[in-house]
Design an enzyme around this catalytic site. Structure first.
Site, PDB file in Angstrom:
ATOM      1  N   GLU A  10       0.715  -1.219  -0.077  1.00  0.00           N
ATOM      2  CA  GLU A  10       0.066   0.092   0.063  1.00  0.00           C
ATOM      3  C   GLU A  10       0.930   1.091   0.040  1.00  0.00           C
ATOM      4  O   GLU A  10       0.634   2.294  -0.725  1.00  0.00           O
ATOM      5  CB  GLU A  10      -0.863   0.106   1.085  1.00  0.00           C
ATOM      6  CG  GLU A  10      -1.979  -1.057   0.955  1.00  0.00           C
ATOM      7  CD  GLU A  10      -3.012  -1.313   2.344  1.00  0.00           C
ATOM      8  OE1 GLU A  10      -4.059  -1.012   2.067  1.00  0.00           O
ATOM      9  OE2 GLU A  10      -2.551  -1.727   3.346  1.00  0.00           O
ATOM     10  N   GLU A  15      -4.290  -9.699   3.684  1.00  0.00           N
ATOM     11  CA  GLU A  15      -4.991  -9.290   5.031  1.00  0.00           C
ATOM     12  C   GLU A  15      -6.090 -10.253   5.227  1.00  0.00           C
ATOM     13  O   GLU A  15      -6.584 -10.562   6.200  1.00  0.00           O
ATOM     14  CB  GLU A  15      -5.380  -7.790   4.906  1.00  0.00           C
ATOM     15  CG  GLU A  15      -4.323  -6.818   5.239  1.00  0.00           C
ATOM     16  CD  GLU A  15      -3.249  -6.488   3.930  1.00  0.00           C
ATOM     17  OE1 GLU A  15      -2.978  -5.265   3.894  1.00  0.00           O
ATOM     18  OE2 GLU A  15      -3.609  -7.153   2.784  1.00  0.00           O
TER      19      GLU A  15
END
Length: 262
Positions: A116, A136
């Site tokens: 990210e 995740e």
């Protein structure tokens, strides 16, 4: 510069700031302290008028950043999790909107929050051995630092959903084919190639590069009609600069331009 930095090494090479995440014993996993130090050092580079490009990389050979520090996150309360997710958003927005060109030099596992952060950079150069992913969902979370948004804008919703929903890792070459990384380089060459890329950009007018970055970043969020107006307005701001006059003069006179950022 704060000399008490624990997890970040900050260096200047001419007009380039190199920010190295230095927590290799846990694959450069991101905790609150590391995030705070990243934010601080990007601020230092942003406020330094000599700096025109920022390179972010990881120490060691195994990881750029392997994501959030799961051991630390497991102990967070809901309120602590809220502070952590919004601190990440604040930092990544700052990175994305920096006046400098920001390059992620990916040198190992680039997972979760690490990917990210890379997605918030302008350009991504990857070692051929890099593995990228947003895993995740495999631990009961989903990407919360812009991964669901920046990745979808970069590669489209179909590819983004596949990577997010499965949590699977992809290779550097697969990421290049998808448009996630700009360049894949031989093992051990990623910082050298990132510096070379930064130096190519630094040969150009800093104002023109900055205005182009603004036009791309802001235009992608609005309609084409409005984006074209934004582009033209930014172009006119740039047209009024000394750098534009110098660049055109140098071209006509067959000389190298001497840009001064004015």
């Amino acid at each position: 510069m704060d000399n008490s930095l624990k997890y970040i090494i900050y260096e200047k090479k001419n007009n380039i700031a190199i920010i190295t995440v230095n927590r290799p014993e846990v694959l450069n996993a991101i905790n609150n302290q590391l995030l705070s130090e990243l934010d601080y050092t990007v601020n230092v580079a942003e406020e330094d008028d000599d700096i025109r490009a920022i390179i972010i990389t990881g120490s060691g050979e195994k990881a750029f950043m392997a994501g959030g520090d799961i051991a630390a996150m497991k102990e967070m309360s809901l309120m602590e999790g809220e502070r952590f997710v919004y601190a990440g958003h604040t930092f990544l927005n700052k990175l994305e909107n920096s006046r400098k060109t920001v390059i992620a030099a990916l040198n190992g596992y680039t997972l979760g929050g690490g990917l990210e952060i890379a997605l918030a950079c302008d350009l991504r150069v990857a070692d051929e051995n890099v593995q990228l992913g947003l895993p995740e969902v495999t631990i009961g979370l989903y990407p919360g630092w812009g991964g669901t948004q920046r990745l979808a804008r970069l590669v489209g919703t179909g590819v983004a959903k596949q990577l997010v929903f499965t949590g699977e890792r992809i290779t550097a070459n697969e990421a290049k084919q998808l448009g996630i990384v700009n360049k894949v380089v031989s093992s051990g060459q990623v910082l050298e190639e990132s510096l070379a890329l930064a130096n190519r950009i630094l040969k150009n007018s800093p104002i023109a590069v900055m205005q182009a970055k603004k036009a791309i970043n802001n235009g992608i969020e609005i309609s084409l009609e409005k984006a074209l107006v934004l582009e033209a307005e930014a172009w006119l701001v740039n047209f009024a600069t000394e750098d534009r006059v110098e660049g055109m003069r140098a071209f006509v006179d067959k000389e190298k331009p001497n840009y001064k950022g004015r």
